[in-house]
Design an enzyme around this catalytic site. Structure first.
Site, short mmCIF file in Angstrom:
data_model
loop_
_atom_site.label_atom_id
_atom_site.label_comp_id
_atom_site.label_asym_id
_atom_site.label_seq_id
_atom_site.Cartn_x
_atom_site.Cartn_y
_atom_site.Cartn_z
N SER A 71 0.65 -1.23 0.00
CA SER A 71 0.10 0.19 -0.11
C SER A 71 0.86 1.26 -0.05
O SER A 71 2.14 1.44 0.46
CB SER A 71 -0.85 -0.02 1.29
OG SER A 71 -1.51 1.42 1.54
N HIS A 72 0.17 2.17 -0.31
CA HIS A 72 0.82 3.66 -0.48
C HIS A 72 1.02 4.14 1.17
O HIS A 72 1.80 4.68 1.54
CB HIS A 72 0.07 4.73 -1.13
CG HIS A 72 0.50 4.68 -2.66
ND1 HIS A 72 0.16 3.33 -3.32
CD2 HIS A 72 1.03 5.24 -3.54
CE1 HIS A 72 0.23 3.53 -4.57
NE2 HIS A 72 0.76 4.64 -4.71
N SER A 73 0.03 3.78 1.92
CA SER A 73 -0.03 4.15 3.37
C SER A 73 0.17 3.16 4.33
O SER A 73 -0.74 1.96 4.27
CB SER A 73 -1.20 4.92 3.51
OG SER A 73 -1.67 4.87 4.76
#
Ligand code: PEP
Ligand code: MG
Length: 805
Positions: free
Chosen positions: A8-10
């Site tokens: 995930s990006h986050s």
């Protein structure tokens, strides 16, 4: 198990989605690795990080990778190229992020193979599609090519919400080990595979729907039976008389509805709700401090942590039963790895010290949450310590117990030891918590303070401050805004010092000795104040929890003498060290064990450390000779007659006269008759006996209903032991938490249990309950409870016999 990598990006997004999925796992979870954020801690993904995660997630079964957006897919593809040879079998799944993670985790936990896990994840969006548009094709539908020998059954959904995520996971988990093809259909939807949680969710069931279950294969009938049991049981979501939440409290809007409310400390009171103060507010992630200020920021961080550790330790003496929990919390505050991680975040990234603490504790919490239900219980403590450190850093009051200036019902998600230590039984009328089980902190504390408590109440923390609540800690009932008539059923709060009015006996004179469980000087004082007839369980290990070296004989003699002196002329049953599992003693270490509750604990440590047992027995003998208490000695965690003989030999060698053992394993129950030949008495430890009989961790909140001491299987085991004791004409006591339940006391007395040992606070209630009935009523209660098929029915039957209903 197939491993899962979440790209995930986050990091926050990934952690939240993984946490949600883990809530649905009933048993061991697969390895899950998160590869989220860039190496300089910005939003983004990093192929090298993903490759490392794949390696870490693999146990030889292969890995499924679920990705969020755009570059996450590119990074994952690149990561596969970077994997060392031979390549780990990997599937990059084009799945909806949250649904895909959920489906992959549940199916991997159920033992599905790599392709099946990938398929499940990919099909995971089906449930939502069908729910929003029932006319669209059922993606999980399976062809109806059943052989004539297929087993078919029909049943009605009885829980309000039908097969939503949790029941779907339960069904798929129940079938995991079976060799059978099982489908489920409703009148409105075609058959779908019962192994697929997402397909099951896609059929959109509700209460009253008729399910058609079809199965073929060698385990077909077992599969159908398991599903029928789950459906009939409402997937554990039915309201029962012991777990009612009434008067406008909408269960569908509750958070985290995995648990069933359970009364864990008796008493029925009315009072206004007051919620625990909100925990620390998340510090700003974007604040950066200049390099020159970083080393002083680290010093501030260290000193805040040290200050919190000191504050926690300063409460230990007054904390009685939870003292050792406070010690553990203090140790978390100064955990060297954790603090090093936090300092690194300040030094390398320039995070503020409070943000660094937030992230370091958050990472540690995620790690231990994934390590099993017992470890997951520690997360509350970890967050509590984190919040205290952050509050100190930003100069706020630490999140603490409320002080509304009037008596109140404390409403909390869970209680950390530090909160509990400050509880005042005069202001706090009752406790309700969202989490927790019968042996959780809140339960132990509530009992030791004599405060009625109900734990595992879904959505409790959403109850607004000031809401009038009726809490019944005996039945688990919670009524929101009770009517005047209902309020009248609440008993006036017992006086703060509620004492036993005489020896334990029924109305017609059948005696049952009412004894106290003690571990600390504080408990001894409380036991004396409560009028205990003696001590039925002296947990000696709790005196020595923090020791690196075994205590000397002289030191032990002085600790034991203090307790024996307090109970001059009365019985004191001393238990030899019950080390291991949840009570590790550094000087009885046995290395890392995969499953400590099933490892070297209790009497088993004497094999490696015979001298520690010998010294302890010598110290007990010496202390007993110096005081006038009637000292009995017993060993914990006995599983075989050989162990009993070894313990008996060791205790007799030092000249101790009354020797017994605890019955805490099913093996000891089955051989109770032979064990009783070797000893003078036995004491049933229902906490561990339930844990081992139901294969249910006693610390797990979600397994609380299995550790319910009203379970008929547990009562039948006590019956077996009591019968063996009657035949050999030797006393049998109960010293687990079961002994502190006033209603259950009737059952135990009726079964022939001759002493009940409990937290001092519980003595008066149990004494009153026994005094209100005849022995014949106790015998009827015992028969009814053992004959009942569920714990709820057992309780109900006994309430009727006792005239409480
Ligand atoms: C029990 O297991 O019931 C018991 C009394 O021992 P402990 O709770 O100390 O393990
Ligand atoms: Mg035990």
């Amino acid at each position: 198990m197939v491993g899962i990598v979440v790209v995930s990006h986050s990091p926050d997004l990934a952690a939240a989605a993984v946490n949600l999925a883990l809530q649905m796992v009933h048993g061991s979870a697969p390895r899950i690795e998160i590869a989220a954020g860039t190496s300089d801690h910005r939003l983004g993904t990093d192929a090298a990080h993903v490759a490392d995660a794949v390696v870490a997630a693999d146990d030889g079964t292969g890995v499924v990778v679920i990705m969020d957006l755009g570059s996450a897919v590119l990074s994952a593809e690149l990561a596969i190229e970077l994997l060392p040879e031979p390549r780990i079998p990997t599937r990059l799944v084009p799945a909806a992020f949250v649904e895909g993670i959920f489906a992959a985790v549940v199916s991997a936990a159920g033992g599905a193979d790599l392709d099946a896990v990938a398929r499940e994840a990919e099909a995971a969006l089906a449930a939502k599609i069908t729910q929003l548009d029932p006319t669209r094709a059922q993606p999980g539908a399976v062809a109806a090519d059943r052989p004539d020998t297929a087993i078919v059954a029909e049943t009605k959904i009885v829980n309000q919400d039908g097969i939503h995520a949790r029941p779907a996971a339960l069904i798929s988990g129940a079938l995991a080990s079976l060799d059978a093809r099982v489908t489920i259909a409703t009148e409105r939807s075609p058959a779908v595979s019962a192994r697929s949680p997402t397909a099951l969710m896609s059929i959109g069931t509700r209460v009253g729907d008729v399910l058609r279950i079809e199965a073929d294969g060698p385990d077909a009938s077992k599969g159908v039976d398991r599903i029928l049991d789950l459906v009939r049981d409402g997937f554990g979501e039915l309201e029962s008389t012991s777990s009612r939440i009434q008067a406008g409290f909408d269960s569908s809007s509750q958070r985290g509805g995995l648990e069933t409310p359970l009364g864990v400390s008796s008493g029925r009171v009315v009072g206004p709700a007051v919620r625990m103060a909100d925990p620390a507010i998340e510090p700003d992630p974007l604040t950066r401090i200049p390099e020159v200020e970083r080393s002083s920021a680290i010093t501030r961080l260290d000193s805040a942590a040290a200050q919190i550790a000191e504050q926690l330790r300063s409460r230990i003496n007054a904390a009685g039963a939870v003292g050792e929990l406070l010690e553990a919390a203090a140790a978390m505050a100064t955990d060297p790895d954790l603090m090093a991680d936090a300092s690194r975040r300040v030094r390398d990234q320039g995070l503020s010290p409070e943000r660094a603490a937030w992230e370091a504790f958050g990472t540690a919490a995620n790690t231990i949450r994934g390590a099993g239900p017992r470890q997951a219980e520690r997360v509350t403590d970890l967050y509590d310590v984190r919040n205290r450190i952050i509050s100190t850093l930003v100069g706020r009051h630490a999140p603490d117990l409320p002080d509304p200036g009037h008596p109140y019902v404390l409403v909390a998600v869970d209680l950390a030891p530090a909160d509990a230590a400050g509880l005042d039984a005069t202001g706090c009328l009752a406790i309700i918590t969202e989490k927790g089980g019968p042996t959780a902190h809140a339960a132990i504390i509530a009992r030791s303070l004599g405060i009625p408590a109900v734990v595992g109440v879904p959505g409790a923390s959403a109850i607004p401050d000031g809401t009038l609540l009726l809490v019944d800690g005996t039945t688990g009932e919670l009524i929101i805004e009770p009517t005047i008539d209902q309020q009248a059923t609440a008993t006036a709060r017992q006086a703060h010092r509620d004492v036993l009015s005489g020896p334990g006996r029924t109305a017609d004179g059948h005696t049952v000795a009412l004894l106290a469980n003690v571990a600390s000087a504080g408990d001894v004082a409380a036991a004396l104040e409560s009028g205990a007839e003696g001590v039925g369980l002296y947990r000696t290990e709790l005196c020595f929890l923090d020791r690196a070296e075994a205590p000397s004989v002289a030191e032990q003699v002085s600790a034991y003498r203090a307790v024996f002196a307090a109970f001059g002329g009365r019985r004191v049953v001393v238990r030899t060290l019950d080390a291991g599992s949840d009570k590790p003693l550094p000087f009885l270490a046995y290395g890392r064990e995969a499953n400590p509750a099933l490892g070297v604990r209790g009497f088993r440590t004497a094999v490696s450390y015979p001298e520690v047992l010998h010294d302890q027995l010598k110290a007990i003998k010496e202390a007993a000779e110096a005081e006038s208490a009637e000292v009995w000695v017993m060993a914990p965690m006995i599983a075989t007659v050989d162990e009993v003989r070894n313990f008996g030999h060791a205790a007799r060698t030092v000249g101790l006269p009354s020797i017994g053992v605890m019955i805490e394993t099913p093996a000891a129950v089955i051989q109770a008759d032979q064990i009783l030949i070797e000893v003078d008495f036995v004491s049933v430890g229902t906490n561990d006996l339930a844990q081992y009989a139901f294969a249910a961790d006693r610390h797990s909140a979600s397994l609380a209903s299995l550790n319910d001491h009203w379970q008929p299987a547990l009562l039948r085991m006590i019956d077996m032991v009591a019968r063996a004791a009657a035949t050999s004409d030797k006393p049998v006591g109960v010293s687990g938490e079961a002994a502190s339940d006033p209603l259950l006391a009737l059952v135990l007395a009726g079964l022939g249990v001759s002493s009940l040992s409990m937290a001092p606070r519980a003595l008066a209630g149990v004494g009153r309950s026994l005094a209100a009935v005849t022995f014949e009523q106790c015998r009827r209660a015992a028969r009814a409870a053992c004959d009942a098929d569920t714990s709820a029915r057992a309780r109900e039957a006994v309430r009727e016999i006792a005239g409480h209903s």
